[in-house]
Motif scaffolding. Structure first.
Motif, PDB file in Angstrom:
ATOM      1  N   ARG A  21      93.091  44.930  24.891  1.00 56.95           N
ATOM      2  CA  ARG A  21      93.391  43.972  25.964  1.00 56.95           C
ATOM      3  C   ARG A  21      93.465  44.737  27.288  1.00 56.95           C
ATOM      4  NH1 ARG A  21      99.168  40.716  26.725  1.00 56.95           N
ATOM      5  NH2 ARG A  21      98.762  40.112  28.885  1.00 56.95           N
ATOM      6  N   PHE A  22      93.945  45.960  27.234  1.00 56.78           N
ATOM      7  CA  PHE A  22      94.113  46.757  28.452  1.00 56.78           C
ATOM      8  C   PHE A  22      93.163  47.950  28.551  1.00 56.78           C
ATOM      9  CE2 PHE A  22      98.038  44.452  27.959  1.00 56.78           C
ATOM     10  CZ  PHE A  22      98.195  43.939  29.232  1.00 56.78           C
ATOM     11  N   GLN A  46     101.574  56.709  32.191  1.00 55.50           N
ATOM     12  CA  GLN A  46     101.477  56.259  33.581  1.00 55.50           C
ATOM     13  C   GLN A  46     100.102  55.652  33.882  1.00 55.50           C
ATOM     14  OE1 GLN A  46     102.399  59.370  36.347  1.00 55.50           O
ATOM     15  NE2 GLN A  46     102.217  58.010  38.115  1.00 55.50           N
ATOM     16  N   ASP A  47      99.055  56.338  33.441  1.00 56.85           N
ATOM     17  CA  ASP A  47      97.711  55.784  33.658  1.00 56.85           C
ATOM     18  C   ASP A  47      97.532  54.482  32.885  1.00 56.85           C
ATOM     19  OD1 ASP A  47      97.129  57.858  35.317  1.00 56.85           O
ATOM     20  OD2 ASP A  47      95.840  58.939  33.904  1.00 56.85           O
ATOM     21  N   ALA A  48      98.051  54.451  31.658  1.00 60.10           N
ATOM     22  CA  ALA A  48      97.947  53.236  30.845  1.00 60.10           C
ATOM     23  C   ALA A  48      98.661  52.077  31.538  1.00 60.10           C
ATOM     24  CB  ALA A  48      98.549  53.465  29.460  1.00 60.10           C
ATOM     25  N   ASP A  49      99.827  52.350  32.091  1.00 59.57           N
ATOM     26  CA  ASP A  49     100.615  51.286  32.728  1.00 59.57           C
ATOM     27  C   ASP A  49      99.875  50.611  33.871  1.00 59.57           C
ATOM     28  OD1 ASP A  49     102.743  51.353  31.035  1.00 59.57           O
ATOM     29  OD2 ASP A  49     104.019  52.601  32.326  1.00 59.57           O
ATOM     30  N   GLY A  50      98.968  51.341  34.502  1.00 59.34           N
ATOM     31  CA  GLY A  50      98.217  50.769  35.621  1.00 59.34           C
ATOM     32  C   GLY A  50      97.028  49.930  35.182  1.00 59.34           C
ATOM     33  N   THR A  53      99.330  43.666  34.369  1.00 55.99           N
ATOM     34  CA  THR A  53      99.320  45.101  34.087  1.00 55.99           C
ATOM     35  C   THR A  53      99.942  45.374  32.724  1.00 55.99           C
ATOM     36  OG1 THR A  53     101.493  45.498  35.056  1.00 55.99           O
ATOM     37  CG2 THR A  53      99.584  45.727  36.524  1.00 55.99           C
ATOM     38  N   LEU A  54      99.567  46.520  32.153  1.00 54.72           N
ATOM     39  CA  LEU A  54     100.161  46.906  30.871  1.00 54.72           C
ATOM     40  C   LEU A  54     101.663  47.150  31.040  1.00 54.72           C
ATOM     41  CD1 LEU A  54      98.623  49.096  28.171  1.00 54.72           C
ATOM     42  CD2 LEU A  54     101.003  49.371  28.717  1.00 54.72           C
ATOM     43  N   ALA A  55     102.037  47.709  32.197  1.00 54.82           N
ATOM     44  CA  ALA A  55     103.463  47.955  32.452  1.00 54.82           C
ATOM     45  C   ALA A  55     104.262  46.660  32.325  1.00 54.82           C
ATOM     46  CB  ALA A  55     103.645  48.549  33.846  1.00 54.82           C
ATOM     47  N   GLU A  56     103.695  45.579  32.851  1.00 56.59           N
ATOM     48  CA  GLU A  56     104.371  44.273  32.790  1.00 56.59           C
ATOM     49  C   GLU A  56     104.364  43.759  31.344  1.00 56.59           C
ATOM     50  OE1 GLU A  56     105.896  42.877  35.297  1.00 56.59           O
ATOM     51  OE2 GLU A  56     106.423  41.086  34.127  1.00 56.59           O
ATOM     52  N   ALA A  57     103.217  43.844  30.693  1.00 50.92           N
ATOM     53  CA  ALA A  57     103.076  43.259  29.352  1.00 50.92           C
ATOM     54  C   ALA A  57     103.995  43.946  28.339  1.00 50.92           C
ATOM     55  CB  ALA A  57     101.625  43.371  28.891  1.00 50.92           C
ATOM     56  N   TYR A  92      82.924  49.833  40.906  1.00 47.85           N
ATOM     57  CA  TYR A  92      83.159  50.083  39.484  1.00 47.85           C
ATOM     58  C   TYR A  92      84.649  50.219  39.211  1.00 47.85           C
ATOM     59  CZ  TYR A  92      78.234  51.548  39.495  1.00 47.85           C
ATOM     60  OH  TYR A  92      76.872  51.582  39.638  1.00 47.85           O
ATOM     61  N   GLY A  93      85.088  49.769  38.027  1.00 40.81           N
ATOM     62  CA  GLY A  93      86.427  50.091  37.534  1.00 40.81           C
ATOM     63  C   GLY A  93      86.398  51.467  36.900  1.00 40.81           C
ATOM     64  N   SER A  94      87.540  51.908  36.351  1.00 34.05           N
ATOM     65  CA  SER A  94      87.536  53.241  35.719  1.00 34.05           C
ATOM     66  C   SER A  94      86.660  53.232  34.479  1.00 34.05           C
ATOM     67  CB  SER A  94      88.939  53.691  35.296  1.00 34.05           C
ATOM     68  OG  SER A  94      89.928  52.891  35.809  1.00 34.05           O
ATOM     69  N   LEU A  95      86.032  54.378  34.247  1.00 37.72           N
ATOM     70  CA  LEU A  95      85.227  54.540  33.037  1.00 37.72           C
ATOM     71  C   LEU A  95      86.173  54.906  31.899  1.00 37.72           C
ATOM     72  CD1 LEU A  95      82.352  54.805  31.740  1.00 37.72           C
ATOM     73  CD2 LEU A  95      82.560  57.258  32.206  1.00 37.72           C
ATOM     74  N   LEU A  96      86.288  53.995  30.913  1.00 40.29           N
ATOM     75  CA  LEU A  96      87.139  54.272  29.749  1.00 40.29           C
ATOM     76  C   LEU A  96      86.235  54.721  28.616  1.00 40.29           C
ATOM     77  CD1 LEU A  96      89.356  51.065  29.942  1.00 40.29           C
ATOM     78  CD2 LEU A  96      89.923  53.349  30.782  1.00 40.29           C
ATOM     79  N   GLY A  97      86.761  55.524  27.720  1.00 42.04           N
ATOM     80  CA  GLY A  97      85.891  55.910  26.617  1.00 42.04           C
ATOM     81  C   GLY A  97      86.534  56.805  25.606  1.00 42.04           C
TER      82      GLY A  97
END
Ligand code: HGY
Ligand code: MN
Ligand code: MN
Length: 407
Positions: free
Chosen positions: A126-127, A143-147, A155-159, A313-318
């Protein structure tokens, strides 16, 4: 040999699996709607925590909501995830968690090896991509995940406030000697071949990023076609060009998907001014993933220039591809031969799994059972119950084999 076996209880296992499905049951087939941190997901985690306690396991939950049932001392970790896709099946992840629970309690009952259980959080992304295990394994900082945000901008921080009441603290991975995950195959290979078990050799790599074309919102009746900056037309051109350009780079097992798109303001009589879409690609070879990324960026830039769009672009996740541990794999292969003699194979995984992240911490291995019709990430997802039980039996045999190796 048999008196040393970990004797699983198929009825108890299936009953728990059906019970878990009730959290977020969709009403369509056996589907579930249980996205990470939703009410149904948190209720399911609370129920699982109770089942872990009933099995004599100590419950621990980290800040991400990863839920553990811990055996005493060093143990083999088993499990998967209990969150679902926005529309998901009853087995994706849930099977691995409940199977691990069954093996853990059967092992306790028979004085077998110590087995701990985990249900990772937000495996379904989801995030992001397998977010809970990515944070636990140190691939992604909290911290990065929370953003990170979901498609609705939460945001993940909220969820993750929804699991705050369950959190017990950080969980030290050094107590685990390895990780084994049972999962449904989610593809057509085993069911087509009439086989019962797949022992995973490696898990593909994945890249995922949001792309935005920003054009000009305008009236759909009065704006001449040649004066439009229509963000949907940009996505459409991008997709056609990309498919053609990938042709010389991909193999038959490479996949790519635009699975989510939001058009703004999404109205019939408005030329859409903005399109935000997900671009995801998967392959077993990192170089190929990189080459595909370069083609994606060149193509998007070319379309943006031609059509007068701003591009971002958003961040490249992988996650990179990983090989399974040969020792644990061997234990699964011996178990597969015992349970499904001649009706099993070695195979790669085209789906992502928490095991990829956990492989940064300890040896990991996975096994698959067939998916009817090769369907998953859909309410129709299902597996013959005999195959589900066969998977748990292989897991139990591997736990026993591995426990002996470790002792
Ligand atoms: O998308 C995947 O491969 C996994 O189901 N998270
Ligand atoms: Mn899964
Ligand atoms: Mn999934």
């Amino acid at each position: 040999k048999e008196e040393n076996a970990v004797q699983i209880d198929p009825a108890r296992f299936l009953s728990d699996l059906h019970e878990l499905r009730k959290f977020g049951a969709s009403g369509v087939g056996k589907g579930v709607v249980r996205p990470a941190f939703s009410e149904a997901d948190v209720a399911a985690r609370r129920w699982l925590a109770g089942r872990f306690e009933d099995a004599g396991l100590r419950v621990a939950v980290d800040a991400m909501g990863n839920l553990f049932g811990l055996a005493e001392g060093p143990s083999l970790l088993m499990g998967s995830h209990s969150d679902s896709q926005p529309e998901g099946g009853w087995l994706d992840g849930a099977l691995g968690v409940v199977a691990a629970l069954e093996v853990a309690r059967a092992a306790r009952d028979s004085g077998g090896p110590a087995v701990s259980v985990v249900s990772f959080q937000d495996e379904e992304g989801r995030f992001g991509v397998t977010t809970g295990s990515a944070v636990w394994a140190g691939h992604l900082s909290q911290q990065d995940a929370d953003g990170l945000t979901d498609h609705g901008g939460v945001t993940l921080a909220e969820a993750r406030k929804s699991v705050a009441g369950m959190v017990t603290g950080a969980l030290d991975p050094s107590q685990f000697t390895g990780f084994v995950e049972l999962h449904i195959e989610q593809g057509p290979t085993l069911i087509t071949a009439g086989e019962q078990i797949g022992v995973v050799t490696d898990i593909v790599g994945i890249r995922d990023m949001k792309i935005t074309f920003q054009g000009q919102q305008n009236h759909a009746g009065t704006t001449p076609m040649h004066l439009r900056k229509d963000a949907f037309q940009a996505v459409s051109a991008f997709n056609t060009l990309l498919n053609a350009r990938f042709r010389n780079v991909v193999t038959p097992s490479t996949v790519w998907t635009i699975g989510h798109m939001s058009l703004h303001p999404n109205a019939s009589s408005i030329v859409p001014g903005r399109a935000v879409f997900s671009m995801q690609w998967r392959d077993g070879d990192v170089d190929r993933l990189d080459r595909m990324e370069a083609i994606i960026r060149e193509t998007a830039q070319e379309v943006a220039t031609t059509q007068g769009m701003a591009l971002s672009y958003g961040s490249l996740l992988g996650l990179d591809p990983v090989q399974m541990d040969s020792g644990l794999r061997g234990a699964l292969e011996r178990g597969a031969e015992d349970v499904a003699g001649g009706k099993w194979r070695q195979m790669p995984s085209g789906a992502l799994h928490d095991a990829t992240n956990v492989s940064r911490l300890m040896p990991v291995a996975m096994l698959f059972v067939p998916s009817i019709g090769g369907i998953s990430h859909a309410f129709e997802e299902d597996t013959d119950e005999d195959d589900l039980v066969a998977g748990v039996r292989v897991l139990a045999k591997a736990a026993r084999g591995q426990g002996l190796t470790l002792c």
